[in-house]
Structure formats: C-alpha cells, structure tokens
Design an enzyme around this catalytic site. Structure first.
Site, short mmCIF file in Angstrom:
data_model
loop_
_atom_site.label_atom_id
_atom_site.label_comp_id
_atom_site.label_asym_id
_atom_site.label_seq_id
_atom_site.Cartn_x
_atom_site.Cartn_y
_atom_site.Cartn_z
N ASP A 123 30.83 42.30 36.20
CA ASP A 123 30.70 43.75 36.21
C ASP A 123 29.89 44.29 35.03
O ASP A 123 29.17 45.27 35.17
CB ASP A 123 32.09 44.40 36.27
CG ASP A 123 32.71 44.22 37.66
OD1 ASP A 123 31.94 44.22 38.64
OD2 ASP A 123 33.93 44.05 37.76
N SER A 175 44.67 41.62 37.34
CA SER A 175 43.58 42.56 37.21
C SER A 175 43.11 42.85 38.64
O SER A 175 42.68 41.95 39.36
CB SER A 175 42.44 41.94 36.41
OG SER A 175 41.26 42.69 36.59
N1 ARG Z 1 34.55 38.56 41.29
C1 ARG Z 1 34.32 39.79 41.93
C2 ARG Z 1 32.96 40.32 41.59
O1 ARG Z 1 32.35 39.82 40.72
C3 ARG Z 1 35.41 40.80 41.68
C4 ARG Z 1 35.48 41.39 40.35
C5 ARG Z 1 36.68 42.25 40.28
N2 ARG Z 1 36.84 42.92 39.04
C6 ARG Z 1 38.01 43.10 38.44
N3 ARG Z 1 38.02 43.79 37.38
N4 ARG Z 1 39.12 42.63 38.91
O2 ARG Z 1 32.46 41.21 42.19
#
Ligand code: ARG
Length: 407
Positions: A123, A175
């Site tokens: 992210d 999370s």
């Molecule tokens: N692995 C997934 C992605 O990169 C999900 C990320 C989810 N983020 C979180 N903060 N739980 O898109």
C-alpha cells in the site's frame, strides 16, 4: 505545517495523529481523510475519533459510486486477478483515495501527504506512486517507517497509554482492509502458512458448512462487460454489489487463501473474501468465452495479467494502464448477455450463458442432426497444419535421428 493524512481509524492511523503532533509540533495542522469505499464501518465515529485524537479537520468522502464505476467495473472488464486469485480490492481502492487526497492537498496548499502503510507492504507503493503521479510537488511522510514501534503490540501499548480507543486487541490482532469489492485479513496466527484461518477472522462470508441447505440460481445481465441486472432487476453498481455480497456471503462463497508475491520482494499469506467479486469475474469471463473470438480471448488473457500486475504494483495512474484500458474497452463492445449462476455452500457454478453476440454456432458444433460443418475440409487443413512437423520428422529420419523426443 499542513498535512493531509489517509485515515482509517484503525490501529496505525489512530496512533499516528498524536505521534505526528509530538514530532512536528502541536500546531501541525492535520486534515484526516477517510474514503467510504463500502467498508461498512461507522464512518461518523471514525471522523469523531480523528477529531478527538487531534486532527484539525476530518473529511469523509462517499466514494462508493465512483469506486464501482471507475475502478471496479473497469477491473471486471479487464478480468483482473492478481496471480490468478486476488481480485485486487485494496489495490483498486488506493488510487481513488489518492485522487481525493491530492485534490484536497492542492486546494489547501498542504506541505505533505501522510499515510499509515508499513515499510514492507504494497500500500505504501500505491499511495506514494499515486501521490507522485498527481501532485509531485507535495511531500510524503510515512510514520510507520520512522517511528519507534517495532511491533503491533508496542503500538497497542502506546494507544492504551494515550487513551486512544483501538479497534484491535491482543487476542484479535488482525489487520483488516475491507471495501465493497472484498476484504483482506492479515496477521495473527495466519502468518503460519500451515494454520487454517481462525473462524473469527472472516468478515463478509459465513462458514460454508453453516450455509443454507440446497442452492439458489441467479441470472446476471452484462452490458459491454459491466453487470447491470440480477434476475432482470436493473440495479446501480453499488446496490448490485451489495446484493451479491450478501447472497454469496451467506453461502460462504468467495473465500480465498493464498500466498502472494508482494512488490517489495517478500511472500505473504493473504486471506481474502470476495463474494460478489468471485461470481462477477467468473460470469464475465464466461460471457467472453462465447462472445470473443479465439485470438482476442487469448490475447486478452495476457493483457489481463499485465493489467492486474500494474494495479497491484501501484501504477493505476500510468500511461500503460490507460493504453491497456483502451484495448480492454474495445474488446468489451460485444460482451453483453446473460449468465446463470447456481450458488450453494462454498460454491458458485455457471449453469448457462447466452448473448446476441455469441459466436457459438450449434449447427457447427453439433454431433447430432443438423450438422453443417464441412467434414471434408479438415483433411486438407491438416495436410498443411501438420506439414512443418512432417518435414522436420522426415529430415531427422533421413539422418538416422529420432523423429522427436518422446520422453
Ligand atoms: N495484500 C493485499 C494487497 O496488497 C491486501 C493488503 C491489505 N492491507 C491491509 N492493510 N490489510 O493489496
């Protein structure tokens, strides 16, 4: 100092506001931005929490319509599944949040964007590449990469010491990132690849073993690759997705447990729920199977993979994504029609498909009465189609070599 911060009200961003004030001074102006992407949370409470913990302004944007129209529908048309499994709900949501934050930051003359992503996740990539694409003159602060907390437990302790209400506890340390296109659940015991996700981790789907008995069949209508109706009831995108999430979720459809390759080079265990997404992507591809010619269908599969990688890797705002989107749009002109799907415990199956643009010709395909396929043409076709193989084999044979490797 004026900061525009991506705020979810989760553990990291909750701890972050007081931490930023400690670091950049009590007069730092923090505008907390929260996008409603259909995560189904009480966002009025999230806004209040941002203000209570020190934000000078808290903005909640209802982005659901825009998210569905400009991000989810294009990704259905693109058949976008990262590494063949993940429908990309988080990755698709980030660029929209970035777009809104950039609008605010530019209007407010902000000094920097702030995000609460960790140094080893994807992210941070999506936020930062996005910010650079839309507002290259504005700085970026990523407290999670700088601050002293090394573990979630340390953050929880800080939050408790500062009276910051937190949504997680040490016994439920997940999370979670949810929106209308799906949900990701990370951390806790799921970090052990051998461990089954605990029953309380799931947010959008019931345990399939508790699903209603029997099955239901639905009919999905698509126009130019976009779902527009369920059982002939024309629905807006948001309502359609909500309806399908509830129905498929009740049957425990759309649970995904995968190990994926992150941008930063590590593998991570991801548990996803994508009730509506898994059904819509499957039904849409089914319609493409009958409406796209063989070459286009197969070429588009490669484009889908590239598109999914671009979205995953944070390049939504890029010339290549725009170009791939044009190709995809062109292919979708004929992807209109209907698909029937039968939903039962943990499973969705296609039961029928039809389209005015269907290239399936019963008269050509049938092995029964009414066959119009000219069987005599296959002989000449195969003479030529296999000619190269025949030539290679003959030359090898003449040289005393085996005609082909057979094991
Ligand atoms: N692995 C997934 C992605 O990169 C999900 C990320 C989810 N983020 C979180 N903060 N739980 O898109």
């Amino acid at each position: 100092m004026k900061l525009v911060m991506a705020y979810s009200g989760g553990l990291d961003t909750s701890v972050m506001i007081p931490w930023l004030k400690d670091k950049y001074g009590a007069d730092a102006e923090i505008i907390a931005y929260t996008g409603d992407l259909g995560q189904g949370e009480d966002l009025a409470a999230v806004k209040k929490k941002a203000l209570n913990t020190g934000a000078s302004r808290a903005v909640v944007g209802d982005l659901r319509e825009e998210f569905v129209r400009d991000f989810i529908f294009p990704s259905i048309q693109a058949s976008a599944l990262y590494e063949g499994m993940y429908p990309l709900h988080t990755a698709l949501g980030r660029p929209l949040i970035v777009k809104k934050m950039a609008e605010i930051a530019i209007a407010e003359g902000a000094d920097a964007f702030v995000h609460g992503c960790s140094a080893k996740g994807n992210d941070q990539v999506r936020f930062e590449v996005g910010f650079r694409s839309l507002a290259p003159h504005i700085g970026i602060i990523a407290p999670l990469r700088d601050w002293e907390f090394r573990t979630r437990e340390a953050e929880i302790a800080y939050a408790m010491a500062h009276d910051i209400p937190i949504p997680v506890t040490l016994d439920k340390p997940y999370s979670i990132d949810q929106n209308i296109w799906g949900c990701a659940i990370e951390c806790g015991e799921m970090e052990d690849l051998w461990a089954e996700p605990p029953a309380d981790a799931w947010q959008m789907t019931k345990d399939p073993s508790h699903a209603p008995k029997g099955s239901v069949e639905i009919k999905l209508t698509f126009e130019k690759g976009v779902p527009v109706a369920i059982d002939d009831r024309v629905m807006g995108g948001v309502a359609l997705l909500e309806h399908l999430n509830t129905l498929a979720g009740t049957f425990g459809v759309g649970r995904i447990d995968m190990v994926e390759n992150r941008v930063v080079g590590l593998k991570s265990r991801e548990v996803y729920e994508a009730p509506a997404a898994s059904i819509l992507l499957m039904a849409h591809t089914e319609l493409e199977r009958i409406t796209l010619d063989r070459a286009t269908f197969n070429y588009k599969r490669k484009v889908s993979q590239d598109f999914a990688n671009l979205v995953y890797d944070g390049h939504w705002f890029s010339p290549l994504r725009e170009a791939l989107q044009s190709f995809i749009n062109q292919t979708q002109a004929v992807v209109s029609g209907e698909v029937r799907v039968r939903i039962s415990a943990g499973l969705a199956r296609i039961t029928g498909r039809r389209s005015q643009f269907s290239l399936y010709d019963t008269a050509l395909a049938t092995y029964s009465e009414g066959d119009v396929f000219d069987h005599s043409t296959a002989k000449g076709f195969l003479e030529l189609y296999g000619l190269s193989n025949k030539t290679v084999a003959s030359v090898r044979r003449a040289n005393g070599l085996p005609t082909a490797k057979t094991c």
